[in-house]
Motif scaffolding. Structure first.
Motif, PDB file in Angstrom:
ATOM      1  N   VAL A 123      54.121  37.603  41.069  1.00  0.00           N
ATOM      2  CA  VAL A 123      52.944  37.320  41.892  1.00  0.00           C
ATOM      3  C   VAL A 123      52.568  38.632  42.559  1.00  0.00           C
ATOM      4  O   VAL A 123      53.318  39.162  43.388  1.00  0.00           O
ATOM      5  CB  VAL A 123      53.224  36.235  42.947  1.00  0.00           C
ATOM      6  N   ILE A 124      51.416  39.166  42.182  1.00  0.00           N
ATOM      7  CA  ILE A 124      51.041  40.524  42.577  1.00  0.00           C
ATOM      8  C   ILE A 124      49.803  40.470  43.460  1.00  0.00           C
ATOM      9  O   ILE A 124      48.741  39.988  43.053  1.00  0.00           O
ATOM     10  CB  ILE A 124      50.786  41.389  41.324  1.00  0.00           C
ATOM     11  N   GLY A 125      49.966  40.953  44.669  1.00  0.00           N
ATOM     12  CA  GLY A 125      48.851  40.997  45.608  1.00  0.00           C
ATOM     13  C   GLY A 125      47.984  42.217  45.369  1.00  0.00           C
ATOM     14  O   GLY A 125      48.483  43.306  45.072  1.00  0.00           O
ATOM     15  N   ILE A 126      46.679  42.028  45.517  1.00  0.00           N
ATOM     16  CA  ILE A 126      45.717  43.116  45.333  1.00  0.00           C
ATOM     17  C   ILE A 126      44.909  43.255  46.613  1.00  0.00           C
ATOM     18  O   ILE A 126      44.283  42.287  47.064  1.00  0.00           O
ATOM     19  CB  ILE A 126      44.787  42.842  44.134  1.00  0.00           C
ATOM     20  N   GLY A 127      44.950  44.443  47.201  1.00  0.00           N
ATOM     21  CA  GLY A 127      44.237  44.682  48.451  1.00  0.00           C
ATOM     22  C   GLY A 127      42.835  45.197  48.234  1.00  0.00           C
ATOM     23  O   GLY A 127      42.299  45.187  47.107  1.00  0.00           O
ATOM     24  N   ALA A 128      42.235  45.696  49.318  1.00  0.00           N
ATOM     25  CA  ALA A 128      40.852  46.156  49.265  1.00  0.00           C
ATOM     26  C   ALA A 128      40.677  47.368  48.351  1.00  0.00           C
ATOM     27  O   ALA A 128      39.583  47.607  47.837  1.00  0.00           O
ATOM     28  CB  ALA A 128      40.365  46.486  50.674  1.00  0.00           C
ATOM     29  N   LYS A 129      41.750  48.141  48.118  1.00  0.00           N
ATOM     30  CA  LYS A 129      41.646  49.320  47.251  1.00  0.00           C
ATOM     31  C   LYS A 129      41.828  48.976  45.777  1.00  0.00           C
ATOM     32  O   LYS A 129      41.795  49.863  44.921  1.00  0.00           O
ATOM     33  CB  LYS A 129      42.687  50.364  47.669  1.00  0.00           C
ATOM     34  N   GLY A 130      42.054  47.710  45.483  1.00  0.00           N
ATOM     35  CA  GLY A 130      42.173  47.294  44.087  1.00  0.00           C
ATOM     36  C   GLY A 130      43.382  47.887  43.405  1.00  0.00           C
ATOM     37  O   GLY A 130      44.469  47.995  43.984  1.00  0.00           O
ATOM     38  N   GLU A 186      52.369  39.670  29.891  1.00  0.00           N
ATOM     39  CA  GLU A 186      51.565  39.366  28.700  1.00  0.00           C
ATOM     40  C   GLU A 186      50.469  38.347  28.998  1.00  0.00           C
ATOM     41  O   GLU A 186      49.598  38.109  28.176  1.00  0.00           O
ATOM     42  CB  GLU A 186      52.489  38.834  27.604  1.00  0.00           C
ATOM     43  N   VAL A 187      50.531  37.762  30.186  1.00  0.00           N
ATOM     44  CA  VAL A 187      49.511  36.804  30.621  1.00  0.00           C
ATOM     45  C   VAL A 187      49.161  37.123  32.071  1.00  0.00           C
ATOM     46  O   VAL A 187      50.051  37.220  32.923  1.00  0.00           O
ATOM     47  CB  VAL A 187      50.006  35.339  30.522  1.00  0.00           C
ATOM     48  N   LEU A 188      47.866  37.317  32.342  1.00  0.00           N
ATOM     49  CA  LEU A 188      47.388  37.538  33.705  1.00  0.00           C
ATOM     50  C   LEU A 188      46.580  36.322  34.146  1.00  0.00           C
ATOM     51  O   LEU A 188      45.636  35.913  33.457  1.00  0.00           O
ATOM     52  CB  LEU A 188      46.504  38.788  33.800  1.00  0.00           C
ATOM     53  N   ILE A 189      46.945  35.756  35.290  1.00  0.00           N
ATOM     54  CA  ILE A 189      46.223  34.612  35.852  1.00  0.00           C
ATOM     55  C   ILE A 189      45.701  35.013  37.222  1.00  0.00           C
ATOM     56  O   ILE A 189      46.482  35.409  38.102  1.00  0.00           O
ATOM     57  CB  ILE A 189      47.134  33.377  35.987  1.00  0.00           C
ATOM     58  N   GLY A 190      44.388  34.935  37.430  1.00  0.00           N
ATOM     59  CA  GLY A 190      43.827  35.334  38.718  1.00  0.00           C
ATOM     60  C   GLY A 190      42.345  35.077  38.786  1.00  0.00           C
ATOM     61  O   GLY A 190      41.713  34.664  37.809  1.00  0.00           O
ATOM     62  N   LEU A 228      40.889  39.949  38.003  1.00  0.00           N
ATOM     63  CA  LEU A 228      41.037  40.324  36.594  1.00  0.00           C
ATOM     64  C   LEU A 228      40.155  41.513  36.227  1.00  0.00           C
ATOM     65  O   LEU A 228      40.503  42.313  35.344  1.00  0.00           O
ATOM     66  CB  LEU A 228      40.682  39.121  35.705  1.00  0.00           C
ATOM     67  N   ALA A 229      39.013  41.635  36.924  1.00  0.00           N
ATOM     68  CA  ALA A 229      38.082  42.724  36.606  1.00  0.00           C
ATOM     69  C   ALA A 229      38.672  44.100  36.898  1.00  0.00           C
ATOM     70  O   ALA A 229      38.173  45.113  36.376  1.00  0.00           O
ATOM     71  CB  ALA A 229      36.789  42.537  37.397  1.00  0.00           C
ATOM     72  N   HIS A 230      39.727  44.169  37.698  1.00  0.00           N
ATOM     73  CA  HIS A 230      40.378  45.454  37.980  1.00  0.00           C
ATOM     74  C   HIS A 230      41.164  45.975  36.769  1.00  0.00           C
ATOM     75  O   HIS A 230      41.557  47.145  36.756  1.00  0.00           O
ATOM     76  CB  HIS A 230      41.338  45.312  39.170  1.00  0.00           C
ATOM     77  N   PHE A 231      41.402  45.123  35.758  1.00  0.00           N
ATOM     78  CA  PHE A 231      42.277  45.500  34.641  1.00  0.00           C
ATOM     79  C   PHE A 231      41.602  45.206  33.294  1.00  0.00           C
ATOM     80  O   PHE A 231      42.125  44.459  32.468  1.00  0.00           O
ATOM     81  CB  PHE A 231      43.608  44.748  34.749  1.00  0.00           C
ATOM     82  N   PRO A 232      40.436  45.816  33.056  1.00  0.00           N
ATOM     83  CA  PRO A 232      39.723  45.540  31.792  1.00  0.00           C
ATOM     84  C   PRO A 232      40.484  46.019  30.560  1.00  0.00           C
ATOM     85  O   PRO A 232      40.302  45.485  29.459  1.00  0.00           O
ATOM     86  CB  PRO A 232      38.392  46.296  31.969  1.00  0.00           C
ATOM     87  N   GLU A 233      41.344  47.021  30.752  1.00  0.00           N
ATOM     88  CA  GLU A 233      42.052  47.600  29.604  1.00  0.00           C
ATOM     89  C   GLU A 233      43.355  46.872  29.282  1.00  0.00           C
ATOM     90  O   GLU A 233      44.001  47.167  28.265  1.00  0.00           O
ATOM     91  CB  GLU A 233      42.362  49.081  29.890  1.00  0.00           C
ATOM     92  N   HIS A 234      43.747  45.900  30.108  1.00  0.00           N
ATOM     93  CA  HIS A 234      45.018  45.215  29.889  1.00  0.00           C
ATOM     94  C   HIS A 234      44.939  44.393  28.593  1.00  0.00           C
ATOM     95  O   HIS A 234      44.005  43.610  28.394  1.00  0.00           O
ATOM     96  CB  HIS A 234      45.342  44.295  31.065  1.00  0.00           C
ATOM     97  N   PHE A 277      50.684  36.330  38.190  1.00  0.00           N
ATOM     98  CA  PHE A 277      49.604  35.752  38.988  1.00  0.00           C
ATOM     99  C   PHE A 277      49.039  36.851  39.881  1.00  0.00           C
ATOM    100  O   PHE A 277      49.797  37.569  40.548  1.00  0.00           O
ATOM    101  CB  PHE A 277      50.117  34.606  39.869  1.00  0.00           C
ATOM    102  N   LEU A 278      47.723  37.001  39.901  1.00  0.00           N
ATOM    103  CA  LEU A 278      47.073  37.989  40.754  1.00  0.00           C
ATOM    104  C   LEU A 278      46.487  37.273  41.971  1.00  0.00           C
ATOM    105  O   LEU A 278      45.849  36.225  41.846  1.00  0.00           O
ATOM    106  CB  LEU A 278      45.962  38.717  39.984  1.00  0.00           C
ATOM    107  N   ALA A 279      46.718  37.837  43.145  1.00  0.00           N
ATOM    108  CA  ALA A 279      46.270  37.189  44.386  1.00  0.00           C
ATOM    109  C   ALA A 279      45.682  38.240  45.311  1.00  0.00           C
ATOM    110  O   ALA A 279      45.797  39.448  45.084  1.00  0.00           O
ATOM    111  CB  ALA A 279      47.441  36.481  45.063  1.00  0.00           C
TER     112      ALA A 279
END
Length: 404
Positions: A4-11, A27-31, A36-42, A72-74
């Motif tokens: 479970v990975i938190g994403i702050g204002a700096k992305g 291998e699976v990103l849920i968010g 998800l838009a922060h990782f288009p190349e994933h 999970f992205l939060a």
């Protein structure tokens, strides 16, 4: 593994090396789409959060059975009003990687210390007792939602007569149109408009009110010409102590009159509920006005005659019977049946007939019985002098239901 990975204002730029490594392994990103838009190349599968979280937890479990790693992205810290709690309930071994959360980013922009702040979330929650807690806090952070906006919160506090706050509103933190504004008072917040999402910070400018009001009887709006239909404050103070209502407890205030006991109890139990039961239509607007005046937004007016009006109410932690309309024994029976184990039943009796009825009924229950007679004298003017004016004696009887 589940991360479970938190994403702050700096992305992406604000992530720790450990969090970035886990993201690369997943291998699976849920968010959310924004996350998800922060990782288009994933290269992994990307699943946007839509609808109930339970379905996404089921999907994550299915992918784990296939041997895949799921992230999970939060937003910010996933364990601060985030999805971390729900994910851990399903996957106890999940790794948590927090990032600075929205309120931390806001305080950093404002250069304000936040070590004495209190935090409230109104996402899908009623204002209720939160308003009272805001009025009692030197520094508050409120996570708003489209219904409970900064404007609505400010207006509600103003209607309670509370204006002594400096306010800050942080809007769309981390986005191109981010905005953090300062306001000298609540009036300015109530008249402004804000971008979503946002959070509200309130800083008290003066002394704070007490939680137990012990308000003068004259502060309550009462029926005219029948003034005096109120549990006097000397009796209220002892009754509230006998009730022992927990902060999230449910109280039945039966025969509420002006609502004085229920309103004081609502301030002591801001995250509970108070049901003010009153049969007299002339009293209803006064109860509602007093609840608004003293910030008892967690008080619910029940328009009807007890004991019938008590049917269907949530089981109480405490019951106060201040009026009975000749139905005292029935009210006591229904109240005691509904009372939660360990709950308190308190009766205020001013006439001997009610005292005898209540004492006889409670004695027959076999429960340990407490009783007090309250007879106070108030200092009143007498020409250039002062004298003590006796108040009517009131008897309080109290029992605790077994099984706590």
């Amino acid at each position: 593994m589940v991360y479970v990975i938190g994403i702050g204002a700096k992305g992406k730029e604000g992530l720790s090396l450990a969090a970035l490594r886990r993201l690369q392994e997943a291998e699976v990103l849920i968010g959310g789409k924004r996350h998800l838009a922060h990782f288009p190349e994933h290269p992994g599968e990307k699943v946007p959060v839509q609808g109930p979280l339970e379905a996404l937890l089921d999907l994550a479990e299915a992918r784990l059975r296939e041997g895949k790693k799921v992230a999970f992205l939060a937003s910010g810290d996933p364990l601060f009003y985030g999805i971390g709690k729900r994910v851990l309930a399903r996957f106890p071994e999940a790794e948590i990687h927090p990032a600075p959360t929205a309120f931390q980013e806001a305080f950093a922009r404002l250069k304000l210390p936040w070590d004495n702040a209190r935090f409230f979330s109104l996402h899908g929650r009623p204002l209720g007792g939160v308003l009272l807690e805001l009025s009692l806090s030197p520094l508050s952070v409120v996570y708003t939602d489209p219904e409970n906006t900064p404007q609505r919160i400010a207006q509600a506090l103003l209607e309670m007569g509370l204006g002594g706050f400096r306010a800050y509103v942080a809007e769309r933190l981390g986005e191109e149109d981010e905005r953090v504004r300062s306001f000298p008072g609540l009036k300015e917040v109530a008249e402004a408009s804000f971008l979503e999402p946002n959070l509200l910070i309130l800083e008290a400018k003066g002394s704070l009110p007490s939680r137990l009001g012990f308000f003068p009887d004259e502060a309550f709006e009462q029926r005219i010409p029948k003034k005096g239909l109120i549990t006097k404050r000397e009796v209220r103070l002892l009754a509230l102590g006998l009730l022992g209502l927990p902060p999230n407890g449910v109280l039945w205030d039966v025969g509420a009159g002006t609502g004085s006991v229920g309103i004081e109890a609502a301030r002591l139990a801001p995250f509970g509920e108070v049901y003010a039961v009153e049969k007299n239509p002339e009293s209803w607007p006064h109860i509602e006005e007093n609840a608004r005046r003293f910030g008892a937004y967690n008080l619910v007016l029940v328009k009807g005659e007890a004991p019938g009006a008590l049917r269907g109410l949530p089981a109480p932690h405490a019951v106060f019977v201040g009026g009975s309309g000749g139905e005292l024994e029935g009210i006591l029976r229904v109240s005691l049946e509904a009372l939660r184990p360990g709950g308190r039943l308190v009766v205020a009796a001013i006439i001997l007939e009610n005292l005898l009825t209540a004492y006889g009924f409670l004695k027959e229950t076999g429960l340990p019985l407490e009783g007090f007679q309250v007879q106070a004298g108030r200092v009143v003017p007498l020409g250039p002098y002062r004298r003590l004016e006796a108040q009517n004696p009131i008897t309080l009887l109290a029992v605790t239901k077994e099984g706590a």
